[in-house]
Design a protein around this motif. Structure first.
Motif, PDB file in Angstrom:
ATOM      1  N   LEU A  21     -26.622   8.718 -63.726  1.00  0.00           N
ATOM      2  CA  LEU A  21     -26.511   8.090 -65.137  1.00  0.00           C
ATOM      3  C   LEU A  21     -25.416   8.565 -65.751  1.00  0.00           C
ATOM      4  CD1 LEU A  21     -28.307   6.849 -66.948  1.00  0.00           C
ATOM      5  CD2 LEU A  21     -29.609   8.783 -67.366  1.00  0.00           C
ATOM      6  N   ARG A  22     -24.520   7.942 -65.956  1.00  0.00           N
ATOM      7  CA  ARG A  22     -23.250   8.411 -66.389  1.00  0.00           C
ATOM      8  C   ARG A  22     -23.183   8.459 -67.778  1.00  0.00           C
ATOM      9  NH1 ARG A  22     -20.534   9.018 -62.079  1.00  0.00           N
ATOM     10  NH2 ARG A  22     -20.796   7.493 -60.260  1.00  0.00           N
ATOM     11  N   GLU A  23     -23.620   7.607 -68.610  1.00  0.00           N
ATOM     12  CA  GLU A  23     -23.536   7.450 -70.120  1.00  0.00           C
ATOM     13  C   GLU A  23     -24.998   7.372 -70.575  1.00  0.00           C
ATOM     14  OE1 GLU A  23     -20.305   5.277 -71.556  1.00  0.00           O
ATOM     15  OE2 GLU A  23     -18.790   6.471 -70.357  1.00  0.00           O
ATOM     16  N   PRO A  24     -25.829   8.259 -70.770  1.00  0.00           N
ATOM     17  CA  PRO A  24     -27.123   7.919 -71.066  1.00  0.00           C
ATOM     18  C   PRO A  24     -27.129   7.221 -72.609  1.00  0.00           C
ATOM     19  CG  PRO A  24     -27.104  10.073 -70.148  1.00  0.00           C
ATOM     20  CD  PRO A  24     -25.609   9.648 -70.305  1.00  0.00           C
ATOM     21  N   ARG A  25     -27.807   6.073 -72.680  1.00  0.00           N
ATOM     22  CA  ARG A  25     -28.058   5.467 -73.993  1.00  0.00           C
ATOM     23  C   ARG A  25     -29.463   5.704 -74.633  1.00  0.00           C
ATOM     24  NH1 ARG A  25     -25.718   1.053 -70.976  1.00  0.00           N
ATOM     25  NH2 ARG A  25     -27.661  -0.026 -70.689  1.00  0.00           N
ATOM     26  N   ALA A  26     -29.400   5.582 -75.836  1.00  0.00           N
ATOM     27  CA  ALA A  26     -30.617   5.581 -76.460  1.00  0.00           C
ATOM     28  C   ALA A  26     -31.945   5.283 -75.808  1.00  0.00           C
ATOM     29  CB  ALA A  26     -30.625   5.090 -77.863  1.00  0.00           C
ATOM     30  N   SER A  27     -31.877   3.873 -75.122  1.00  0.00           N
ATOM     31  CA  SER A  27     -33.008   3.652 -74.099  1.00  0.00           C
ATOM     32  C   SER A  27     -33.251   4.408 -73.140  1.00  0.00           C
ATOM     33  CB  SER A  27     -32.990   2.066 -74.046  1.00  0.00           C
ATOM     34  OG  SER A  27     -31.740   2.124 -73.294  1.00  0.00           O
ATOM     35  N   HIS A  28     -32.319   5.020 -72.574  1.00  0.00           N
ATOM     36  CA  HIS A  28     -32.541   5.947 -71.274  1.00  0.00           C
ATOM     37  C   HIS A  28     -33.520   7.204 -71.915  1.00  0.00           C
ATOM     38  CE1 HIS A  28     -28.623   4.020 -69.681  1.00  0.00           C
ATOM     39  NE2 HIS A  28     -29.510   3.633 -69.089  1.00  0.00           N
ATOM     40  N   TYR A  29     -33.196   7.502 -72.891  1.00  0.00           N
ATOM     41  CA  TYR A  29     -33.695   8.633 -73.425  1.00  0.00           C
ATOM     42  C   TYR A  29     -35.248   8.312 -73.730  1.00  0.00           C
ATOM     43  CZ  TYR A  29     -29.394  11.258 -73.921  1.00  0.00           C
ATOM     44  OH  TYR A  29     -28.230  12.041 -73.811  1.00  0.00           O
ATOM     45  N   THR A  30     -35.451   6.977 -74.232  1.00  0.00           N
ATOM     46  CA  THR A  30     -37.057   6.936 -74.296  1.00  0.00           C
ATOM     47  C   THR A  30     -37.632   6.642 -73.237  1.00  0.00           C
ATOM     48  OG1 THR A  30     -36.309   4.319 -75.029  1.00  0.00           O
ATOM     49  CG2 THR A  30     -36.447   5.967 -76.818  1.00  0.00           C
ATOM     50  N   THR A  51     -31.770  17.806 -71.645  1.00  0.00           N
ATOM     51  CA  THR A  51     -31.017  19.013 -71.928  1.00  0.00           C
ATOM     52  C   THR A  51     -30.146  19.140 -70.660  1.00  0.00           C
ATOM     53  OG1 THR A  51     -32.748  20.100 -70.758  1.00  0.00           O
ATOM     54  CG2 THR A  51     -32.726  20.039 -73.026  1.00  0.00           C
ATOM     55  N   GLY A  52     -29.988  18.412 -69.255  1.00  0.00           N
ATOM     56  CA  GLY A  52     -29.538  18.683 -68.234  1.00  0.00           C
ATOM     57  C   GLY A  52     -27.865  18.567 -68.455  1.00  0.00           C
ATOM     58  N   SER A  53     -27.215  19.323 -67.809  1.00  0.00           N
ATOM     59  CA  SER A  53     -25.850  19.577 -67.711  1.00  0.00           C
ATOM     60  C   SER A  53     -25.221  18.417 -67.149  1.00  0.00           C
ATOM     61  CB  SER A  53     -25.092  20.733 -67.342  1.00  0.00           C
ATOM     62  OG  SER A  53     -25.566  21.153 -66.127  1.00  0.00           O
ATOM     63  N   THR A  54     -23.823  17.813 -67.531  1.00  0.00           N
ATOM     64  CA  THR A  54     -23.506  16.893 -66.848  1.00  0.00           C
ATOM     65  C   THR A  54     -22.278  17.531 -65.479  1.00  0.00           C
ATOM     66  OG1 THR A  54     -21.346  16.732 -67.892  1.00  0.00           O
ATOM     67  CG2 THR A  54     -23.287  15.211 -68.243  1.00  0.00           C
ATOM     68  N   GLU A  55     -22.291  16.814 -64.343  1.00  0.00           N
ATOM     69  CA  GLU A  55     -21.485  17.356 -63.294  1.00  0.00           C
ATOM     70  C   GLU A  55     -20.056  16.804 -63.403  1.00  0.00           C
ATOM     71  OE1 GLU A  55     -23.604  17.455 -59.487  1.00  0.00           O
ATOM     72  OE2 GLU A  55     -25.305  17.994 -60.281  1.00  0.00           O
ATOM     73  N   GLN A  56     -19.152  17.421 -63.423  1.00  0.00           N
ATOM     74  CA  GLN A  56     -17.885  17.358 -63.548  1.00  0.00           C
ATOM     75  C   GLN A  56     -17.555  15.779 -64.217  1.00  0.00           C
ATOM     76  OE1 GLN A  56     -16.968  17.015 -59.224  1.00  0.00           O
ATOM     77  NE2 GLN A  56     -17.083  19.128 -59.103  1.00  0.00           N
ATOM     78  N   ASN A  57     -18.363  15.656 -65.266  1.00  0.00           N
ATOM     79  CA  ASN A  57     -18.173  14.697 -66.324  1.00  0.00           C
ATOM     80  C   ASN A  57     -18.433  13.297 -65.605  1.00  0.00           C
ATOM     81  OD1 ASN A  57     -16.834  15.906 -68.437  1.00  0.00           O
ATOM     82  ND2 ASN A  57     -14.823  16.020 -67.353  1.00  0.00           N
ATOM     83  N   HIS A  58     -19.214  13.348 -64.569  1.00  0.00           N
ATOM     84  CA  HIS A  58     -19.884  12.177 -63.631  1.00  0.00           C
ATOM     85  C   HIS A  58     -21.106  11.677 -64.370  1.00  0.00           C
ATOM     86  CE1 HIS A  58     -16.784  11.987 -60.608  1.00  0.00           C
ATOM     87  NE2 HIS A  58     -17.094  13.072 -60.365  1.00  0.00           N
ATOM     88  N   GLY A  59     -21.582  12.623 -65.340  1.00  0.00           N
ATOM     89  CA  GLY A  59     -22.995  12.358 -65.785  1.00  0.00           C
ATOM     90  C   GLY A  59     -23.933  13.121 -65.294  1.00  0.00           C
TER      91      GLY A  59
END
Length: 409
Positions: free
Chosen positions: A65-74, A89-97
């Motif tokens: 999930l590379r760039e979570p949008r607001a609808s992803h959070y909901t 709260t999860g950290s992204t891995e090597q900027n991959h998401g």
């Protein structure tokens, strides 16, 4: 044949239209919309008097999930606390998401995911008690659209969905780890109360896996099974792939009510072989690739030529009709050659598509398969004749008609 029509944010006016509402059976609501616009969507759906289902869209949380949008959070919040916390709260891995590998979905997390998503769907109608004012406002708008005064008596619109769908993830093969996750999901679902009312979703990469995959659905779950063949574009896949799906549907139809999550006219013709239903949007979502499930947005302005069962730019469709009026549509929007496609507004194009789809379903019901195949071959020949009179750079899709006819006979 069951026709589910997907709901988008720009579609409210279309779904209020009396003609459009007669063109389908169930409104299909993506869970991203249901969770991101919770009150407005619930008020619209519950006041609509339409049967509905909520499409889980859980493959959005598969692999990256590379760039979570607001609808992803909901949506994540509706999938259970573990997934919601990880997305927040999860950290992204090597900027991959954010990464959701198969081993993320342990048995415990699958239990939580299934319980949360099934409860979300089953309890959706209960939102009516929290949004009474919005319900009445949307009901008033519906009454106005149908020629009424807009004055209504306040009522409770608590209605559950017609179908409750299990979460699901894209599966490339039945030896893939994601197939193991799918089976964990089904095992979690079969342990819930009223498991027989939960429709499993079978997602496979190839039609050749469909029959075997469906047969592995636990008997405790509903025999109404939704399926998704990844990237299965009916107009571009091979004749052999079309035949394989036809044979799988025919083989399974005695034991299951199969519903294609993404389908078009070929799916309608598969009703002749036992396909129970299909789903599409108002001019979009007749197929869906993986992993581009989140590639959403408003459908482009295109015209659906119903005798070719294909979309094309409005200017091209107008050129076709000007050279052969047999391709003119007689629906209430087009009125034959009275209004060309390039004269229609965006919402008129949507209404025309809904009416064209209803015409396709009606034709498939009234005519024998051999007649329908003859029609497709004849219309493909008419396009060939038109090519003699139009500029060589104009392309009109028609070859798929010949491929469909061969695949079906």
């Amino acid at each position: 044949m069951l026709h589910c029509l997907a709901y988008g944010n720009s579609d409210q006016a279309s779904f209020r239209d009396p003609e459009v509402r007669r063109c389908f059976d169930v409104i299909s609501v993506p869970s991203t919309i249901a969770t991101y616009y919770p009150d407005a969507t619930a008020a619209f759906v519950l006041s609509s008097e339409l049967d509905y289902l909520i499409e889980p869209r859980t493959p959005l949380f598969q692999e990256w999930l590379r760039e979570p949008r607001a609808s992803h959070y909901t949506l994540a919040a509706a999938m259970g606390p573990t997934i919601a916390d990880y997305v927040s709260t999860g950290s992204t891995e090597q900027n991959h998401g954010l990464h959701f590998p198969p081993n993320f979905y342990t048995s415990d997390i699958c239990d939580e995911l299934v319980s949360s998503m099934i409860s979300f769907q089953r309890e959706y109608g209960g939102r009516s008690e929290q949004i009474v004012e919005k319900l009445d406002r949307y009901k008033s708008l519906l009454d106005l659209a149908h020629g009424g005064s807009g004055e209504i008596d306040p009522v409770n619109r608590r209605r559950g969905p017609r179908y409750v769908l299990s979460p699901y993830f894209a599966v490339e093969s039945l030896s893939n780890e994601w197939w193991e996750v799918t089976q964990r999901i089904w095992q979690s679902a079969r342990m819930l109360e009223r498991a027989g009312g939960i429709s499993p979703v079978v997602p496979v990469a190839k039609g050749s896996s469909l029959a075997e995959a469906v047969r592995q659905v636990p008997s405790e779950l509903s025999s109404t099974v939704f399926f998704w063949i990844l990237g299965f574009d009916e107009r571009s896949v091979s004749r052999s792939e079309l035949r394989i799906v036809r044979e799988a549907v025919s083989e399974l139809s005695n034991s299951y009510k199969l519903v294609n999550l993404y389908g078009g006219y070929y799916s309608i013709l598969l009703s002749k072989f036992g396909l129970f239903g299909f789903n599409n949007g108002l001019g979009y979502s007749e197929s869906r690739e993986w992993p581009t499930l989140d590639a959403t947005g408003a459908a482009p302005a295109r015209y659906y030529v119903r005798r070719l069962h294909a979309f094309m730019p409005t200017a091209v469709a107008s050129t076709l009709i000007e050279h052969d009026s047999a391709f003119a549509c007689k629906c209430s929007v087009c009125r034959g050659t009275e209004r060309l496609p390039n004269q229609l507004s965006y919402h008129e194009l949507k209404r025309h598509f809904a009416l064209a789809r209803a015409w396709e379903i009606e034709q498939s019901t009234q005519r024998e398969l051999s007649q329908l195949c003859d029609d497709m071959r004849s219309d493909a020949q008419r396009v060939t004749a038109v090519y003699r009179h139009i500029p060589s750079n104009i392309r009109i899709p028609a070859n798929h008609l010949l491929v469909w006819a061969d695949a079906l006979e």
